[in-house]
Design a protein around this motif. Structure first.
Motif, PDB file in Angstrom:
ATOM      1  N   THR A 192      -0.991  -4.471   1.677  1.00 29.21           N
ATOM      2  CA  THR A 192       0.385  -4.521   1.107  1.00 29.21           C
ATOM      3  C   THR A 192       0.542  -3.148   0.137  1.00 29.21           C
ATOM      4  O   THR A 192       1.518  -2.547   0.355  1.00 29.21           O
ATOM      5  CB  THR A 192       0.800  -5.756   0.189  1.00 29.21           C
ATOM      6  OG1 THR A 192       0.758  -6.872   0.223  1.00 29.21           O
ATOM      7  CG2 THR A 192       1.646  -5.732  -1.305  1.00 29.21           C
ATOM      8  N   LYS A 193      -1.164  -2.499  -0.616  1.00 26.28           N
ATOM      9  CA  LYS A 193      -1.013  -1.807  -0.887  1.00 26.28           C
ATOM     10  C   LYS A 193      -0.398   0.080   0.127  1.00 26.28           C
ATOM     11  O   LYS A 193      -0.042   0.691  -0.246  1.00 26.28           O
ATOM     12  CB  LYS A 193      -2.407  -1.222  -1.217  1.00 26.28           C
ATOM     13  CG  LYS A 193      -2.861  -0.022  -2.492  1.00 26.28           C
ATOM     14  CD  LYS A 193      -4.420   0.271  -3.164  1.00 26.28           C
ATOM     15  CE  LYS A 193      -4.800   1.317  -4.069  1.00 26.28           C
ATOM     16  NZ  LYS A 193      -5.241   1.625  -4.270  1.00 26.28           N
ATOM     17  N   ASP A 194      -1.656  -0.874   1.258  1.00 22.81           N
ATOM     18  CA  ASP A 194      -1.386   0.334   2.210  1.00 22.81           C
ATOM     19  C   ASP A 194       0.520   0.806   2.373  1.00 22.81           C
ATOM     20  O   ASP A 194       0.840   1.768   2.766  1.00 22.81           O
ATOM     21  CB  ASP A 194      -1.835   0.489   3.321  1.00 22.81           C
ATOM     22  CG  ASP A 194      -3.604   0.474   3.199  1.00 22.81           C
ATOM     23  OD1 ASP A 194      -4.061   1.575   2.298  1.00 22.81           O
ATOM     24  OD2 ASP A 194      -4.139   0.470   3.704  1.00 22.81           O
ATOM     25  N   HIS A 198      -5.065  -5.073   0.182  1.00 21.30           N
ATOM     26  CA  HIS A 198      -5.437  -4.118   1.124  1.00 21.30           C
ATOM     27  C   HIS A 198      -3.700  -3.306   1.698  1.00 21.30           C
ATOM     28  O   HIS A 198      -2.844  -1.744   2.027  1.00 21.30           O
ATOM     29  CB  HIS A 198      -6.147  -2.927   1.252  1.00 21.30           C
ATOM     30  CG  HIS A 198      -7.183  -2.948   0.310  1.00 21.30           C
ATOM     31  ND1 HIS A 198      -7.673  -2.540  -0.993  1.00 21.30           N
ATOM     32  CD2 HIS A 198      -8.169  -3.822  -0.374  1.00 21.30           C
ATOM     33  CE1 HIS A 198      -8.480  -2.243  -1.070  1.00 21.30           C
ATOM     34  NE2 HIS A 198      -9.076  -3.379  -0.835  1.00 21.30           N
ATOM     35  N   GLN A 223       2.326   2.782  -0.077  1.00 21.72           N
ATOM     36  CA  GLN A 223       1.962   3.899   0.322  1.00 21.72           C
ATOM     37  C   GLN A 223       2.993   4.589   1.200  1.00 21.72           C
ATOM     38  O   GLN A 223       3.030   6.025   1.450  1.00 21.72           O
ATOM     39  CB  GLN A 223       0.193   4.171   0.414  1.00 21.72           C
ATOM     40  CG  GLN A 223      -0.564   4.079  -1.489  1.00 21.72           C
ATOM     41  CD  GLN A 223      -1.560   3.654  -1.005  1.00 21.72           C
ATOM     42  OE1 GLN A 223      -2.096   3.818  -0.079  1.00 21.72           O
ATOM     43  NE2 GLN A 223      -2.251   4.142  -2.441  1.00 21.72           N
ATOM     44  N   LEU A 266       5.079   2.158  -8.021  1.00 23.84           N
ATOM     45  CA  LEU A 266       4.553   1.034  -8.261  1.00 23.84           C
ATOM     46  C   LEU A 266       4.397   1.497  -9.669  1.00 23.84           C
ATOM     47  O   LEU A 266       3.747   2.548 -10.021  1.00 23.84           O
ATOM     48  CB  LEU A 266       3.221   0.695  -7.824  1.00 23.84           C
ATOM     49  CG  LEU A 266       3.158   0.692  -5.978  1.00 23.84           C
ATOM     50  CD1 LEU A 266       1.672   0.226  -5.441  1.00 23.84           C
ATOM     51  CD2 LEU A 266       4.102  -0.800  -6.019  1.00 23.84           C
TER      52      LEU A 266
END
Length: 101
Positions: free
Chosen positions: A13-15, A11, A18, A24
């Motif tokens: 990394t995803k944040d 999460h 974004q 991605l």
């Protein structure tokens, strides 16, 4: 506990992606067709064990692996990198199914 630690890292990394507008691609989780490093591992295995070579010690095997890794041809890496467009296109055309890569 390890699972929750891993999910937290995912999460974060995803944040980060974004927040920094990093695009991605959605692709199958385990898709060797989209992971050119799998081709490098295959090339390395063939090189390390070329001509039926066997190793008497772990150290000898490790030395062969590190030597081979140090000598991965630049052309192989360039070819794999330049194949990504075709790989992605083929995965999309096959609805995520297997490709010839």
């Amino acid at each position: 506990r390890k699972f929750y630690s891993l999910m937290r890292k995912f999460h974060l990394t995803k944040d980060f992606f974004q927040e920094n507008n990093v695009a991605l691609l959605n692709h199958p989780v385990c898709s060797p067709d989209l992971n050119p490093i799998e081709n490098v591992w295959g090339w390395m295995a063939r090189e390390v064990y070329k001509n039926g070579r066997q190793f008497q010690t772990v150290d000898a095997l490790c030395e062969a692996i590190f030597t081979t890794w140090s000598n991965v041809p630049t052309m192989l890496l360039e070819t794999l990198a330049s194949s990504m467009y075709k790989r992605i296109f083929e995965v999309i055309n096959n609805n995520g199914g297997p490709t010839h890569y």
